[in-house]
Design a protein around this motif. Structure first.
Motif, PDB file in Angstrom:
ATOM      1  N   SER A 195      19.533  12.788   4.323  1.00 15.46           N
ATOM      2  CA  SER A 195      18.605  13.631   5.088  1.00 15.46           C
ATOM      3  C   SER A 195      17.180  13.090   5.062  1.00 15.46           C
ATOM      4  O   SER A 195      16.314  13.603   5.768  1.00 15.46           O
ATOM      5  CB  SER A 195      18.631  15.065   4.547  1.00 15.46           C
ATOM      6  N   ILE A 196      16.927  12.062   4.238  1.00 22.32           N
ATOM      7  CA  ILE A 196      15.600  11.434   4.224  1.00 22.32           C
ATOM      8  C   ILE A 196      15.436  10.605   5.492  1.00 22.32           C
ATOM      9  O   ILE A 196      16.245   9.713   5.755  1.00 22.32           O
ATOM     10  CB  ILE A 196      15.437  10.526   2.986  1.00 22.32           C
ATOM     11  N   PRO A 197      14.429  10.885   6.317  1.00 22.62           N
ATOM     12  CA  PRO A 197      14.253  10.092   7.545  1.00 22.62           C
ATOM     13  C   PRO A 197      14.007   8.625   7.227  1.00 22.62           C
ATOM     14  O   PRO A 197      13.099   8.299   6.450  1.00 22.62           O
ATOM     15  CB  PRO A 197      13.031  10.733   8.216  1.00 22.62           C
ATOM     16  N   GLU A 198      14.788   7.744   7.788  1.00 25.12           N
ATOM     17  CA  GLU A 198      14.627   6.313   7.537  1.00 25.12           C
ATOM     18  C   GLU A 198      13.236   5.845   7.938  1.00 25.12           C
ATOM     19  O   GLU A 198      12.634   5.002   7.270  1.00 25.12           O
ATOM     20  CB  GLU A 198      15.686   5.524   8.290  1.00 25.12           C
ATOM     21  N   ARG A 199      12.699   6.406   9.033  1.00 26.53           N
ATOM     22  CA  ARG A 199      11.391   5.958   9.527  1.00 26.53           C
ATOM     23  C   ARG A 199      10.256   6.373   8.592  1.00 26.53           C
ATOM     24  O   ARG A 199       9.132   5.879   8.733  1.00 26.53           O
ATOM     25  CB  ARG A 199      11.141   6.517  10.929  1.00 26.53           C
ATOM     26  N   ALA A 200      10.543   7.274   7.637  1.00 24.48           N
ATOM     27  CA  ALA A 200       9.498   7.695   6.696  1.00 24.48           C
ATOM     28  C   ALA A 200       9.292   6.695   5.573  1.00 24.48           C
ATOM     29  O   ALA A 200       8.300   6.776   4.843  1.00 24.48           O
ATOM     30  CB  ALA A 200       9.848   9.059   6.105  1.00 24.48           C
ATOM     31  N   ILE A 201      10.219   5.737   5.416  1.00 26.53           N
ATOM     32  CA  ILE A 201      10.141   4.775   4.321  1.00 26.53           C
ATOM     33  C   ILE A 201       9.511   3.479   4.809  1.00 26.53           C
ATOM     34  O   ILE A 201      10.044   2.810   5.690  1.00 26.53           O
ATOM     35  CB  ILE A 201      11.547   4.481   3.754  1.00 26.53           C
ATOM     36  N   ASP A 202       8.368   3.136   4.265  1.00 27.48           N
ATOM     37  CA  ASP A 202       7.721   1.855   4.534  1.00 27.48           C
ATOM     38  C   ASP A 202       8.269   0.855   3.510  1.00 27.48           C
ATOM     39  O   ASP A 202       7.909   0.897   2.331  1.00 27.48           O
ATOM     40  CB  ASP A 202       6.204   1.989   4.399  1.00 27.48           C
ATOM     41  N   HIS A 203       9.128  -0.034   3.937  1.00 28.06           N
ATOM     42  CA  HIS A 203       9.816  -0.919   3.006  1.00 28.06           C
ATOM     43  C   HIS A 203       8.894  -2.000   2.438  1.00 28.06           C
ATOM     44  O   HIS A 203       9.209  -2.599   1.409  1.00 28.06           O
ATOM     45  CB  HIS A 203      11.043  -1.534   3.671  1.00 28.06           C
ATOM     46  N   ARG A 204       7.768  -2.267   3.093  1.00 27.69           N
ATOM     47  CA  ARG A 204       6.769  -3.167   2.512  1.00 27.69           C
ATOM     48  C   ARG A 204       6.092  -2.481   1.332  1.00 27.69           C
ATOM     49  O   ARG A 204       5.946  -3.063   0.257  1.00 27.69           O
ATOM     50  CB  ARG A 204       5.732  -3.551   3.561  1.00 27.69           C
ATOM     51  N   ALA A 205       5.676  -1.244   1.538  1.00 31.43           N
ATOM     52  CA  ALA A 205       5.047  -0.486   0.454  1.00 31.43           C
ATOM     53  C   ALA A 205       6.038  -0.241  -0.679  1.00 31.43           C
ATOM     54  O   ALA A 205       5.652  -0.187  -1.843  1.00 31.43           O
ATOM     55  CB  ALA A 205       4.516   0.847   0.981  1.00 31.43           C
ATOM     56  N   ALA A 206       7.313  -0.114  -0.353  1.00 31.43           N
ATOM     57  CA  ALA A 206       8.339   0.169  -1.351  1.00 31.43           C
ATOM     58  C   ALA A 206       8.491  -0.959  -2.364  1.00 31.43           C
ATOM     59  O   ALA A 206       8.983  -0.739  -3.470  1.00 31.43           O
ATOM     60  CB  ALA A 206       9.686   0.434  -0.669  1.00 31.43           C
ATOM     61  N   ARG A 207       8.059  -2.169  -1.995  1.00 38.09           N
ATOM     62  CA  ARG A 207       8.148  -3.285  -2.934  1.00 38.09           C
ATOM     63  C   ARG A 207       6.775  -3.706  -3.455  1.00 38.09           C
ATOM     64  O   ARG A 207       6.634  -4.716  -4.126  1.00 38.09           O
ATOM     65  CB  ARG A 207       8.851  -4.474  -2.276  1.00 38.09           C
ATOM     66  N   GLY A 208       5.736  -2.908  -3.120  1.00 35.31           N
ATOM     67  CA  GLY A 208       4.401  -3.186  -3.628  1.00 35.31           C
ATOM     68  C   GLY A 208       3.537  -3.975  -2.678  1.00 35.31           C
ATOM     69  O   GLY A 208       2.539  -4.568  -3.104  1.00 35.31           O
ATOM     70  N   LEU A 209       3.878  -3.981  -1.390  1.00 37.07           N
ATOM     71  CA  LEU A 209       3.068  -4.665  -0.381  1.00 37.07           C
ATOM     72  C   LEU A 209       2.669  -3.650   0.680  1.00 37.07           C
ATOM     73  O   LEU A 209       3.470  -3.284   1.537  1.00 37.07           O
ATOM     74  CB  LEU A 209       3.854  -5.814   0.277  1.00 37.07           C
ATOM     75  N   GLU A 210       1.444  -3.149   0.575  1.00 40.53           N
ATOM     76  CA  GLU A 210       0.970  -2.174   1.547  1.00 40.53           C
ATOM     77  C   GLU A 210       0.808  -2.828   2.911  1.00 40.53           C
ATOM     78  O   GLU A 210       0.659  -4.040   3.034  1.00 40.53           O
ATOM     79  CB  GLU A 210      -0.378  -1.592   1.088  1.00 40.53           C
ATOM     80  N   LYS A 211       0.790  -2.008   3.959  1.00 39.44           N
ATOM     81  CA  LYS A 211       0.672  -2.530   5.321  1.00 39.44           C
ATOM     82  C   LYS A 211      -0.603  -3.320   5.529  1.00 39.44           C
ATOM     83  O   LYS A 211      -0.640  -4.269   6.278  1.00 39.44           O
ATOM     84  CB  LYS A 211       0.716  -1.366   6.328  1.00 39.44           C
ATOM     85  N   GLU A 212      -1.665  -2.910   4.825  1.00 39.58           N
ATOM     86  CA  GLU A 212      -2.939  -3.595   5.014  1.00 39.58           C
ATOM     87  C   GLU A 212      -2.917  -5.014   4.464  1.00 39.58           C
ATOM     88  O   GLU A 212      -3.771  -5.813   4.792  1.00 39.58           O
ATOM     89  CB  GLU A 212      -4.066  -2.804   4.336  1.00 39.58           C
ATOM     90  N   GLN A 213      -1.943  -5.306   3.595  1.00 43.00           N
ATOM     91  CA  GLN A 213      -1.864  -6.620   2.981  1.00 43.00           C
ATOM     92  C   GLN A 213      -0.868  -7.466   3.751  1.00 43.00           C
ATOM     93  O   GLN A 213       0.232  -7.028   4.055  1.00 43.00           O
ATOM     94  CB  GLN A 213      -1.425  -6.493   1.518  1.00 43.00           C
ATOM     95  N   ASP A 214      -1.233  -8.711   4.064  1.00 36.70           N
ATOM     96  CA  ASP A 214      -0.345  -9.620   4.774  1.00 36.70           C
ATOM     97  C   ASP A 214       0.206  -8.985   6.044  1.00 36.70           C
ATOM     98  O   ASP A 214       1.388  -9.077   6.340  1.00 36.70           O
ATOM     99  CB  ASP A 214       0.827 -10.057   3.880  1.00 36.70           C
ATOM    100  N   ALA A 215      -0.653  -8.290   6.778  1.00 39.39           N
ATOM    101  CA  ALA A 215      -0.199  -7.537   7.942  1.00 39.39           C
ATOM    102  C   ALA A 215       0.405  -8.416   9.015  1.00 39.39           C
ATOM    103  O   ALA A 215       1.147  -7.957   9.860  1.00 39.39           O
ATOM    104  CB  ALA A 215      -1.377  -6.740   8.527  1.00 39.39           C
TER     105      ALA A 215
END
Length: 427
Positions: A195-215
């Motif tokens: 039931s967790i929306p897949e689009r809610a998970i930022d897989h870059r952030a999930a491994r310690g890489l925020e969107k602002e980094q290496d965008a």
């Protein structure tokens, strides 16, 4: 009345609505996966003891399972960092955990019980990093400490409810009923995770890489090499301190249950359930306190208190093998484990922020502490068999003095790294 007079409502499918739904589902998942993961675990010792097993072989089979899980934690963490199918990792491993537990109902032979424990441990090695990764991917580094604290509170509540129901069902219908309860919780956990929306998970952030980094990197960011773990001195000290702690702590709960039940001072199912319920009730409070203290004063103090709880727990367990002893002995377990359930993943996520190796780091720390946890049942079991329960508890509790020595001896290095701000403090 104009349209602006109405309150603004987030529509389904918007980022805020997805995140709110995801965080609620994560908390529910932690509640249901608690009993799915633990299942027969706390009851395994007395279950096998009732079927003629001695404490030495019981401890040995638990150790074999622990070693299997320990070996798989780093590969599992690396896989979680890499995959975008984190929800399905929980689904598959959840199914495997339930099926592995039912193997013990089918046969009590040494080989079958060992296979079951190995399968359960391997599945558990993947579930933990997967849930941590999803949490980090949903709330990012900034919100991780608070959300992880809530997750752990719900996880401990699930353990408490599951243990209470297990004790009652085991007392009323026999120990096999506990397996069916674990299966039911497993099904609910699977329903919750999908039931967790897949689009809610930022897989870059999930491994310690925020969107602002290496965008500009479409593949999810440049992860650092695995050597970054070995260069991180606070990580190495943390892992060593946890290994020593779990070397003493790992066998305490099942061994105390066997000691009291073996002395005829408690019903097997009900007493074992009580040991879990007391500890988990304290862990709920401890995890919420850890979340608050870590946010204000960092993780160093939280972990110091958790390490200090074990020597006192070992002393009390060795001094009072009585039915009432479950209250102080397991309350101290709740303090130690409850504080660590928030502080350890939070500190690892902080230390490795920006490296792209957060879940590998979680797995690496779990592996090293797993060395202690996997050896503990064998050491405790054979100590109890050869020298008695009293000596076993005193020896197990003393291992935490090494954890305290490391934590206090390297305080100058650890305090800045444990401030909970940025990974740069750890470099």
């Amino acid at each position: 009345m104009t349209a602006t007079d109405f309150p603004r409502i987030a529509l389904a499918g918007t980022p805020d609505a997805d995140r709110k739904r995801a965080t609620g589902a994560l908390q529910a998942l932690n509640f249901f996966m608690a009993d799915m993961q633990a299942g027969i675990g706390p009851f395994l010792g007395v279950f096998l003891q009732q079927r003629g097993w001695a404490t030495g072989p019981i401890g040995t089979v638990m150790t074999i399972g622990g070693v299997a899980g320990m070996v798989m934690t780093v590969p599992a963490g690396a896989f979680i960092d890499h995959t975008e199918k984190k929800r399905w990792v929980v689904v598959i491993t959840g199914i495997c955990t339930v099926l592995a537990s039912f193997l013990i109902l089918w046969s009590h032979s040494w080989a079958v019980v060992t296979v079951s424990q190995v399968a359960t441990a391997i599945a558990g090695a993947a579930i933990g990093p997967a849930v941590t990764g999803m949490t980090l991917g949903v709330v990012r580094q900034k919100g991780f400490n608070a959300q992880n604290g809530r997750n752990q509170a719900w996880n401990h509540a699930g353990n408490m409810v599951g243990a209470g129901l297990s004790g009652w069902l085991g007392w009323k219908y026999g120990m096999p009923a506990i397996f069916y309860l674990a299966a039911a919780f497993g099904v609910l956990a699977i329903i919750t995770v999908v039931s967790i929306p897949e689009r809610a998970i930022d897989h870059r952030a999930a491994r310690g890489l925020e969107k602002e980094q290496d965008a500009d990197d479409a593949d999810g960011g440049h992860a650092e090499g695995f050597k970054t773990l070995l260069r991180n001195k606070p990580m190495l000290i943390l892992a060593a301190a946890l290994a020593c702690f779990h070397l003493g702590n790992g066998a305490m709960l099942p061994l105390y249950g066997m000691a009291v039940v073996g002395a005829g001072k408690g019903n097997a199912a009900m007493f074992t359930a009580t040991t879990v319920v007391v500890a988990q009730a304290v862990m709920i409070v401890a995890s919420l306190v850890a979340m608050k203290v870590a946010a204000g004063r960092g993780y160093w103090l939280v972990l110091l208190i958790s390490f200090a709880a074990l020597p006192l727990r070992g002393f009390l367990a060795g001094s009072f093998i009585e039915h009432w002893g479950v209250w102080p002995v397991q309350a101290l377990d709740g303090i130690g484990a409850g504080l660590q359930s928030v502080a350890v993943p939070g500190l690892v996520a902080c230390l490795l922020d920006g490296t792209g190796r957060v879940n590998v780091g979680q797995g690496a720390v779990m592996t090293v502490q797993g060395v202690g946890a996997s050896l503990s049942p064998a050491i405790g079991g054979w100590l109890a068999q050869l020298l008695g329960y009293h000596v076993a508890f005193f020896v197990l509790g003393s291992f935490a003095f090494a954890s305290l020595a490391l934590w206090l001896g390297f305080a100058g290095t650890l305090r800045p790294a444990c401030s909970g701000t940025r990974a740069e403090h750890a470099r």
